[in-house]
Design a protein around this motif. Structure first.
Motif, PDB file in Angstrom:
ATOM      1  N   UNK A  67       5.157  12.657  -2.279  1.00  0.00           N
ATOM      2  CA  UNK A  67       5.753  11.369  -1.515  1.00  0.00           C
ATOM      3  C   UNK A  67       4.647  10.575  -1.240  1.00  0.00           C
ATOM      4  N   UNK A  68       3.513  10.986  -0.595  1.00  0.00           N
ATOM      5  CA  UNK A  68       2.455  10.120   0.025  1.00  0.00           C
ATOM      6  C   UNK A  68       1.822   9.352  -1.268  1.00  0.00           C
ATOM      7  N   UNK A  69       1.597  10.262  -2.411  1.00  0.00           N
ATOM      8  CA  UNK A  69       0.812   9.839  -3.513  1.00  0.00           C
ATOM      9  C   UNK A  69       1.804   8.682  -4.532  1.00  0.00           C
ATOM     10  N   UNK A  70       2.990   9.111  -4.355  1.00  0.00           N
ATOM     11  CA  UNK A  70       3.893   7.910  -5.124  1.00  0.00           C
ATOM     12  C   UNK A  70       3.888   6.820  -4.227  1.00  0.00           C
ATOM     13  N   UNK A  71       4.040   6.826  -2.963  1.00  0.00           N
ATOM     14  CA  UNK A  71       4.117   5.533  -2.105  1.00  0.00           C
ATOM     15  C   UNK A  71       2.680   4.769  -2.257  1.00  0.00           C
ATOM     16  N   UNK A  92      13.603  12.160  -7.037  1.00  0.00           N
ATOM     17  CA  UNK A  92      13.549  10.684  -6.908  1.00  0.00           C
ATOM     18  C   UNK A  92      12.291  10.203  -7.004  1.00  0.00           C
ATOM     19  N   UNK A  93      11.191  10.926  -7.071  1.00  0.00           N
ATOM     20  CA  UNK A  93       9.884  10.304  -6.880  1.00  0.00           C
ATOM     21  C   UNK A  93       9.463   9.831  -8.062  1.00  0.00           C
ATOM     22  N   UNK A  94       8.522   8.789  -8.291  1.00  0.00           N
ATOM     23  CA  UNK A  94       8.118   8.150  -9.210  1.00  0.00           C
ATOM     24  C   UNK A  94       6.953   9.011  -9.780  1.00  0.00           C
TER      25      UNK A  94
END
Length: 96
Positions: A67-71, A92-94
Motif C-alpha cells: 500500500x505504501x509503495x503504491x501510494x 485493489x492495489x495498483x
C-alpha cells in the motif's frame, strides 16, 4: 474526520515511514545526500495515509508495504501532489 480506534502504534508508524523513505530513495537511484528529505516526505505520506484511510495496526507487513509503495507511485504519477489512496483490499492495489 472521525478518529480511528485502531491507529498504528508509534513503532508501526516509524516502520511505515522507514519503508516509504526506502522507496523514495530507490526512486531516485539511492543517490547520497537526500536521506533527511526522503524521511520528511515519507513521514508526510504516511501521516496522510493514516489520516485518510485509518491504516490500522492490524494491517500485515506485506500488505502495508504494498500500500505504501503504491501510494508513492500514485503520488509520482500525479506530479508529486498528495493523492488520496482508498484501496480497500490488497487486490485493489495498483501494480506498477
Amino acid at each position: 474526520m472521525s478518529e480511528c480506534a485502531d491507529r498504528p502504534t508509534d513503532s508501526q508508524r516509524h516502520t511505515m515511514i522507514a519503508v516509504a523513505a526506502y522507496y523514495l530513495a530507490e526512486r531516485r537511484g539511492f543517490a547520497p545526500g537526500q536521506a533527511e528529505a526522503d524521511w520528511r516526505l515519507a513521514e508526510q505520506a504516511i501521516d496522510a495515509m493514516i489520516a485518510s484511510r485509518c491504516l490500522t495496526g492490524r494491517t500485515d507487513d506485506e500488505t502495508r508495504a504494498r500500500l505504501i509503495r503504491n501510494a508513492l507511485v500514485l503520488q509520482e504519477t500525479a506530479g508529486g501532489r498528495a493523492v488520496p489512496t482508498t484501496f480497500d483490499t490488497p487486490s485493489e492495489t495498483v501494480q506498477p
